[in-house]
Design a protein around this motif. Structure first.
Motif, PDB file in Angstrom:
ATOM      1  N   ARG A  18       4.733  29.637 -28.064  1.00  0.00           N
ATOM      2  CA  ARG A  18       5.846  29.447 -27.140  1.00  0.00           C
ATOM      3  C   ARG A  18       5.290  28.859 -25.855  1.00  0.00           C
ATOM      4  O   ARG A  18       4.402  29.445 -25.228  1.00  0.00           O
ATOM      5  CB  ARG A  18       6.525  30.789 -26.872  1.00  0.00           C
ATOM      6  N   LEU A  19       5.791  27.707 -25.489  1.00  0.00           N
ATOM      7  CA  LEU A  19       5.258  26.988 -24.332  1.00  0.00           C
ATOM      8  C   LEU A  19       6.201  27.109 -23.154  1.00  0.00           C
ATOM      9  O   LEU A  19       7.391  26.855 -23.275  1.00  0.00           O
ATOM     10  CB  LEU A  19       5.061  25.507 -24.687  1.00  0.00           C
ATOM     11  N   GLN A  20       5.669  27.509 -22.039  1.00  0.00           N
ATOM     12  CA  GLN A  20       6.427  27.516 -20.787  1.00  0.00           C
ATOM     13  C   GLN A  20       5.721  26.592 -19.806  1.00  0.00           C
ATOM     14  O   GLN A  20       4.605  26.868 -19.383  1.00  0.00           O
ATOM     15  CB  GLN A  20       6.527  28.926 -20.201  1.00  0.00           C
ATOM     16  N   TRP A  21       6.343  25.482 -19.489  1.00  0.00           N
ATOM     17  CA  TRP A  21       5.734  24.489 -18.602  1.00  0.00           C
ATOM     18  C   TRP A  21       5.964  24.913 -17.159  1.00  0.00           C
ATOM     19  O   TRP A  21       7.097  24.982 -16.686  1.00  0.00           O
ATOM     20  CB  TRP A  21       6.361  23.125 -18.873  1.00  0.00           C
ATOM     21  N   LEU A  22       4.886  25.236 -16.458  1.00  0.00           N
ATOM     22  CA  LEU A  22       5.003  25.755 -15.098  1.00  0.00           C
ATOM     23  C   LEU A  22       5.106  24.650 -14.053  1.00  0.00           C
ATOM     24  O   LEU A  22       5.524  24.898 -12.935  1.00  0.00           O
ATOM     25  CB  LEU A  22       3.794  26.643 -14.779  1.00  0.00           C
ATOM     26  N   GLY A  23       4.722  23.450 -14.405  1.00  0.00           N
ATOM     27  CA  GLY A  23       4.755  22.357 -13.449  1.00  0.00           C
ATOM     28  C   GLY A  23       3.456  21.598 -13.465  1.00  0.00           C
ATOM     29  O   GLY A  23       2.558  21.883 -14.258  1.00  0.00           O
ATOM     30  N   GLY A  24       3.343  20.632 -12.602  1.00  0.00           N
ATOM     31  CA  GLY A  24       2.132  19.825 -12.533  1.00  0.00           C
ATOM     32  C   GLY A  24       1.955  19.260 -11.137  1.00  0.00           C
ATOM     33  O   GLY A  24       2.879  19.282 -10.318  1.00  0.00           O
ATOM     34  N   TYR A  25       0.760  18.767 -10.847  1.00  0.00           N
ATOM     35  CA  TYR A  25       0.510  18.196  -9.533  1.00  0.00           C
ATOM     36  C   TYR A  25      -0.508  17.069  -9.634  1.00  0.00           C
ATOM     37  O   TYR A  25      -1.310  17.031 -10.559  1.00  0.00           O
ATOM     38  CB  TYR A  25      -0.005  19.259  -8.552  1.00  0.00           C
ATOM     39  N   TRP A  26      -0.418  16.148  -8.695  1.00  0.00           N
ATOM     40  CA  TRP A  26      -1.404  15.081  -8.571  1.00  0.00           C
ATOM     41  C   TRP A  26      -2.470  15.524  -7.587  1.00  0.00           C
ATOM     42  O   TRP A  26      -2.169  16.122  -6.552  1.00  0.00           O
ATOM     43  CB  TRP A  26      -0.763  13.796  -8.025  1.00  0.00           C
ATOM     44  N   LYS A  27      -3.727  15.228  -7.883  1.00  0.00           N
ATOM     45  CA  LYS A  27      -4.795  15.397  -6.903  1.00  0.00           C
ATOM     46  C   LYS A  27      -4.861  14.128  -6.065  1.00  0.00           C
ATOM     47  O   LYS A  27      -4.852  13.029  -6.601  1.00  0.00           O
ATOM     48  CB  LYS A  27      -6.135  15.652  -7.601  1.00  0.00           C
ATOM     49  N   LEU A  28      -4.941  14.283  -4.760  1.00  0.00           N
ATOM     50  CA  LEU A  28      -4.838  13.140  -3.868  1.00  0.00           C
ATOM     51  C   LEU A  28      -6.204  12.548  -3.513  1.00  0.00           C
ATOM     52  O   LEU A  28      -7.188  13.281  -3.377  1.00  0.00           O
ATOM     53  CB  LEU A  28      -4.114  13.545  -2.589  1.00  0.00           C
ATOM     54  N   PRO A  29      -6.252  11.224  -3.334  1.00  0.00           N
ATOM     55  CA  PRO A  29      -7.494  10.568  -2.871  1.00  0.00           C
ATOM     56  C   PRO A  29      -7.598  10.647  -1.351  1.00  0.00           C
ATOM     57  O   PRO A  29      -6.697  11.136  -0.667  1.00  0.00           O
ATOM     58  CB  PRO A  29      -7.304   9.125  -3.346  1.00  0.00           C
ATOM     59  N   LEU A  30      -8.708  10.128  -0.826  1.00  0.00           N
ATOM     60  CA  LEU A  30      -8.918  10.153   0.618  1.00  0.00           C
ATOM     61  C   LEU A  30      -7.994   9.194   1.351  1.00  0.00           C
ATOM     62  O   LEU A  30      -7.509   9.480   2.442  1.00  0.00           O
ATOM     63  CB  LEU A  30     -10.374   9.792   0.941  1.00  0.00           C
ATOM     64  N   GLN A  31      -7.759   8.010   0.756  1.00  0.00           N
ATOM     65  CA  GLN A  31      -7.022   6.953   1.449  1.00  0.00           C
ATOM     66  C   GLN A  31      -5.602   6.807   0.897  1.00  0.00           C
ATOM     67  O   GLN A  31      -5.306   7.216  -0.226  1.00  0.00           O
ATOM     68  CB  GLN A  31      -7.768   5.617   1.289  1.00  0.00           C
ATOM     69  N   ALA A  32      -4.736   6.213   1.702  1.00  0.00           N
ATOM     70  CA  ALA A  32      -3.368   5.934   1.269  1.00  0.00           C
ATOM     71  C   ALA A  32      -3.369   4.826   0.212  1.00  0.00           C
ATOM     72  O   ALA A  32      -4.354   4.089   0.059  1.00  0.00           O
ATOM     73  CB  ALA A  32      -2.516   5.520   2.465  1.00  0.00           C
ATOM     74  N   THR A  33      -2.275   4.683  -0.498  1.00  0.00           N
ATOM     75  CA  THR A  33      -2.201   3.729  -1.608  1.00  0.00           C
ATOM     76  C   THR A  33      -2.317   2.282  -1.145  1.00  0.00           C
ATOM     77  O   THR A  33      -2.635   1.405  -1.951  1.00  0.00           O
ATOM     78  CB  THR A  33      -0.877   3.901  -2.377  1.00  0.00           C
ATOM     79  N   ASP A  34      -2.058   2.001   0.133  1.00  0.00           N
ATOM     80  CA  ASP A  34      -2.156   0.629   0.624  1.00  0.00           C
ATOM     81  C   ASP A  34      -3.503   0.336   1.296  1.00  0.00           C
ATOM     82  O   ASP A  34      -3.686  -0.715   1.912  1.00  0.00           O
ATOM     83  CB  ASP A  34      -1.020   0.326   1.606  1.00  0.00           C
ATOM     84  N   SER A  35      -4.461   1.276   1.149  1.00  0.00           N
ATOM     85  CA  SER A  35      -5.777   1.082   1.763  1.00  0.00           C
ATOM     86  C   SER A  35      -6.535  -0.047   1.061  1.00  0.00           C
ATOM     87  O   SER A  35      -6.381  -0.276  -0.139  1.00  0.00           O
ATOM     88  CB  SER A  35      -6.592   2.374   1.681  1.00  0.00           C
ATOM     89  N   GLU A  36      -7.371  -0.754   1.818  1.00  0.00           N
ATOM     90  CA  GLU A  36      -8.217  -1.796   1.239  1.00  0.00           C
ATOM     91  C   GLU A  36      -9.420  -1.214   0.495  1.00  0.00           C
ATOM     92  O   GLU A  36     -10.098  -1.915  -0.242  1.00  0.00           O
ATOM     93  CB  GLU A  36      -8.703  -2.735   2.350  1.00  0.00           C
ATOM     94  N   ASP A  37      -9.672   0.075   0.696  1.00  0.00           N
ATOM     95  CA  ASP A  37     -10.782   0.749   0.018  1.00  0.00           C
ATOM     96  C   ASP A  37     -10.319   1.147  -1.378  1.00  0.00           C
ATOM     97  O   ASP A  37      -9.587   2.127  -1.554  1.00  0.00           O
ATOM     98  CB  ASP A  37     -11.196   1.982   0.821  1.00  0.00           C
TER      99      ASP A  37
END
Length: 327
Positions: A18-37
């Protein structure tokens, strides 16, 4: 009792989960998505934070899992003895040796003798093989053999294992870090610095080398480099008490070495300001490490005395008795 269609994926044969899905999350990087790095905006970093995953994306995961969950947790069908693992993966001997060595690593505390026996069998099973897969597995085996020796403070023997691991896989960042620890324990500080820096070049997100690189620099008396190593580690791993503590010691040493405004050869008000800033930085770093080090029973009376001294800037700074650079 769950009649949702996709739950059939988790009902192979007579196994019912019996599966109960509790949720999920993304681990974040240091820079924003529009960073040149590129690396900074893609690679996640520990303690950087998380973001929730939309429910629609979570539902996409259900069919992707297939029967993995039932296969993983059905202990009746999945014996974890080294014999059953070797037989199950007999067509892939390198993988069989790897999972057996993983098993050995998992029991090295509770059953030392059995752990060593399984590790030796894993090493023997790939002795006549060749190729990159064999070398990668052998590196893992030798690394764990070294860890076993290190756990019993036999660092000279452990170093042999770590060197064998690197001979099989030179890009093994963990083995390079562990070799650095062997050098550190032996007092070979320059060699330890080299190994820790090599480990970080291979894996910049590897937490442990940052903290122990700071230790090596402190013992060398290179306090500026120690502070730089600790700051670099704290940038990627903000909640690292050992790095914060080492940074505090480095800043205290630098503040003590800074010429005061009244000293001959000093730089006047600028020198005094620099020493004051180092003192304030040392206080901040020491306070950041206090709670966790106290919980681990690593916080000493001398550490508390240093904290009190740093908080009272009317008193001259002095290196506290009882605190050595053998951190």
């Amino acid at each position: 009792d769950d009649d949702r269609p996709y739950m059939d994926l988790f009902r192979p044969g007579d196994v019912l989960l019996r599966l109960q899905w509790l949720g999920g999350y993304w681990k974040l990087p240091l820079q924003a998505t529009d960073s040149e790095d590129l690396r900074g905006r893609i690679v996640s970093v520990a303690k950087q934070g998380t973001a929730p995953v939309p429910g629609a994306h979570l539902h996409d995961v259900y069919p992707s899992l297939g029967d993995m969950v039932s296969l993983l947790f059905n202990t009746n069908a999945n014996s974890l003895s080294h014999i059953s693992l070797s037989r199950r993966y007999s067509e892939f001997p390198e993988f069989a040796a790897f999972v057996c060595s993983r098993l050995a690593a998992s029991m090295r505390v509770r059953d030392r003798q059995r752990s060593q026996q399984i590790l030796a069998l894993a090493r023997s099973s790939i002795g006549k093989l060749s190729g990159i897969q064999r070398e990668l597995v052998l590196s893992y085996i030798e690394r764990n053999a070294g860890i076993y020796e290190a756990m019993h403070s036999r660092w000279e023997t452990a170093e042999v294992g770590f060197r064998k691991a690197l001979q099989a896989m030179p890009a093994n960042a963990t083995a390079r870090y562990l070799l650095g620890m062997a050098h550190l324990e032996a007092g070979n500080l320059s060699a330890a610095v080299v190994s820790f820096r090599e480990a970080l070049l291979l894996d910049p997100d590897f937490k442990a080398p940052y903290a122990n690189l700071g230790v090596a620099y402190l013992r060398q008396g290179d306090f500026r480099s120690a502070a730089e190593a600790c700051r670099a580690g704290l940038l990627r791993h903000p909640a690292t008490p050992q790095a914060s503590y080492n940074l505090a010691l480095a800043r205290v040493a630098l503040a003590l070495a800074a010429p005061s405004a009244g000293e001959e050869g000093g730089a006047g008000v600028g020198a005094a300001t620099g020493a004051a800033e180092l003192r304030a930085g040392a206080l901040e770093a020491l306070e950041a490490s206090r709670e966790t080090r106290a919980q681990a029973q690593l916080w000493s009376d001398e550490d508390e005395e240093l904290l009190v001294l740093l908080r009272d800037d009317t008193k001259p700074l002095a290196w506290p008795r009882g605190i050595a650079l053998q951190v």
